[in-house]
Design an enzyme around this catalytic site. Structure first.
Site, mmCIF file in Angstrom:
data_model
loop_
_atom_site.group_PDB
_atom_site.id
_atom_site.type_symbol
_atom_site.label_atom_id
_atom_site.label_comp_id
_atom_site.label_asym_id
_atom_site.label_seq_id
_atom_site.Cartn_x
_atom_site.Cartn_y
_atom_site.Cartn_z
ATOM 1 N N GLY A 14 0.772 -1.232 0.000
ATOM 2 C CA GLY A 14 0.000 0.000 0.000
ATOM 3 C C GLY A 14 0.803 1.282 0.000
ATOM 4 C CB SER A 15 -0.049 4.515 1.591
ATOM 5 O OG SER A 15 -1.358 4.533 1.077
ATOM 6 C CB THR A 16 4.807 1.589 2.811
ATOM 7 O OG1 THR A 16 4.493 0.419 2.047
ATOM 8 C CG2 THR A 16 4.145 1.497 4.176
#
Length: 564
Positions: free
Chosen positions: A276-278
């Site tokens: 995801g957003s990492t």
């Protein structure tokens, strides 16, 4: 008539007595000198062997002092695995004197974890078989007390893990023959049994104290959040040394029989996730490097979902306005990250992922390494979704190594579980510009001070990082109820030394997390606790007088009472 002859008493003069005493004294002196000479010769021989006879290590005279398998220790010499002489319990059915049913009953009392039917089969068989390969002293005594000559107790070499489950996935375990199977035991099997090297312990990069902190805090979070598992790592950003690495659920390598084989899988290196957003900081860094992003003040349209190829890219917490680059990361906008990815283009996006080894197994010196799920059809939509961590699945270790390069000045190095000591770290290779890395340190710090990572803050340690809450893919699409929550961080951000990554698999939104499942509420607090406890152990002490200079970026943040 008998005649008695009496021998006259021998009269010794004073001179004769003195001569006898002198002779005795001389003999004692000679004996003492001989004893001292012998003692001196033995001492010299021992000193010679200790200081000069280095070749005797491989000789038969010293073979008894070399273990059958080398010890494994942490970076400070704490024993993590060693070989000892242990007891086994074996039955030779043909020698048994007692009734087999009786013996099965007695054995079942001693080994309640073993089914009675299994014990009966062992004592009723035709061949010698083991009741227990690793037997405790009280178990040996109890079986011996049965009083049957059909039982014997051979001494066998036994691999002991004195710290129990600590760093179990790093250490791995050995088979019944004493050969390594997984982890360090498997990867370094030849070195551990080689006669030339097994006398020297194998020193790992792991710090047992730091490992204990990571396991304790992550274990508590997984239990409190009712998650199915988790993974965590602390990585030296300049050397690639793994200071701590854990995977949950875990196992005790001393007690493999009866344990769930699934617990032996190393989630950090062998499980694949869409993280995801990492991925968003990686995308922004690639765009800065490529010249696609030239100004932190440039704004991107996030007023509505982005429609592309019949798919709509949305934000989980819509800002409904135009966002600049710092705001994109602070509010974790999928929409604006997708726009940045689209401008960057497939070729440069793919090149960035390949430079970070996202197209191959994670770089580390153990064997349990999974191959990533690389997109089959890398079209425009894939370029946009991979920018925010969907459509590509990697191991958490891939991400940790990428973040190390992101903050250390832009140099990628493989991870290692062995202590480098006086060795120079691998030279590495440049994957981000030094100026880009400096900018990313500012942006990651802002995410913790002003964005979704606030709960990762550890006062004085200048933590920076990024949240990632990705829905897990399933049949027919993504499952909204199943989230992988990840927080990838580094500290201290003014001069980064360590990456800390925490991943929690399917946390429940319960009272412990105020009903939230996202990483900002589940994984970020774990990072805060780990950094606070482990920082001083790693030589990083809190200093609230220092911080990253973000003065040129803070004026770009919209201050209108909005808070993520």
């Amino acid at each position: 008539m008998n005649t008695l002859v009496v021998r006259p008493t021998r009269v010794r003069t004073a001179g004769v007595r003195q001569q006898i005493l002198l002779t005795a004294q001389q003999r004692l002196m000679i004996l003492m000198l001989l004893f001292m000479a012998a003692f001196f010769l033995v001492s010299v021989r021992l000193v010679y062997f200790a200081l000069f006879d280095t070749g005797s290590r491989n000789g038969s005279a010293s073979a008894a002092f070399i273990p059958a398998r080398a010890d494994i220790v942490d970076r400070n010499g704490v024993p993590l695995a060693r070989t000892i002489d242990g007891y086994a319990i074996r039955v030779v059915p043909e020698k048994l004197l007692n009734n087999r049913q009786y013996l099965a009953d007695e054995l079942h009392k001693i080994f309640p974890d073993m089914p009675r039917a299994e014990l009966l089969a062992k004592v009723s068989g035709s061949r010698p078989t083991y009741i227990r390969r690793r037997a405790l002293p009280d178990q040996v005594a109890a079986v011996n007390a049965i009083g049957d000559v059909g039982f014997d107790f051979p001494r066998e070499k036994e691999r002991l893990y004195p710290q129990l489950s600590l760093a179990a996935h790093v250490l791995g375990f050995t088979d019944a023959a004493g050969h390594g199977v997984t982890g360090v035991e498997g990867a370094f099997d030849n070195r551990l049994i080689d006669k030339a090297t097994r006398g020297d312990p194998l020193a790992l990069s792991i710090d047992a104290r730091v490992q204990g902190v990571l396991e304790s805090e992550l274990g508590s979070a997984v239990a409190n959040l009712e998650a199915i598992g988790g993974a965590g790592i602390i990585l030296d950003v300049h050397t690639g040394e793994v200071m701590a690495m854990t995977s949950l659920p875990t196992f005790n390598p001393n007690k493999l029989s009866g344990s769930d084989p699934a617990t032996r899988r190393n989630a950090m290196t062998h499980n694949l996730y869409e993280l995801g957003s990492t991925f968003k900081p990686l995308t922004v860094a690639a765009a800065i490097d490529a010249g696609t992003v030239t100004s932190m003040a440039r704004r991107y349209d996030a007023t509505q979902p982005l429609a592309i190829a019949g798919f709509r890219i949305r934000d989980s917490h819509p800002s409904n306005r135009w966002l600049n680059v710092p705001e994109t990361l602070i509010h974790s906008s999928n929409i604006t990250t997708a726009r940045i990815s689209d401008e960057l283009g497939r070729e440069k996006m793919e090149a960035m992922f390949r430079s970070l080894e996202f197209d191959g197994r994670p770089q580390i010196d153990i064997k349990e390494r999974a191959f990533p799920l690389w997109p089959r059809d890398w079209g425009r939509l894939t370029t946009m979704t991979t920018g925010y961590g969907h459509g590509i699945a990697v191991t958490p270790l891939h991400l940790a190594s990428a973040y190390a390069a992101l903050v250390n000045g832009g140099i990628y190095r493989p991870a290692t579980v062995t202590k480098l000591g006086d060795q120079a770290p691998p030279k590495g290779r440049r994957v981000f510009k030094a100026a880009t890395s400096a900018r990313m340190r500012q942006l990651l710090r802002l995410i913790v001070s002003d964005g979704t990572g606030k709960k990762a803050e550890a006062p004085g340690f200048r933590v920076g990082g990024k949240t990632g809450s990705a829905e897990k893919p399933g049949a027919g699409g993504y499952r909204r109820s199943s989230v992988v929550a990840t927080f990838a961080a580094a500290f201290p951000m003014d001069n980064p030394r360590y990456v800390v990554l925490v991943m929690i698999d399917e946390p429940k939104g319960n009272a412990f997390s105020s009903g939230q499942r996202t990483a900002g509420w589940t994984a970020a607090p774990v990072v805060s606790k780990v950094v606070t406890r482990a920082g001083p152990m790693l030589g990083v002490f809190p200093d609230e007088s220092r911080d990253v200079d973000v003065s040129e970026l803070t004026p770009l943040l919209w201050r209108n009472g909005e808070e993520e």
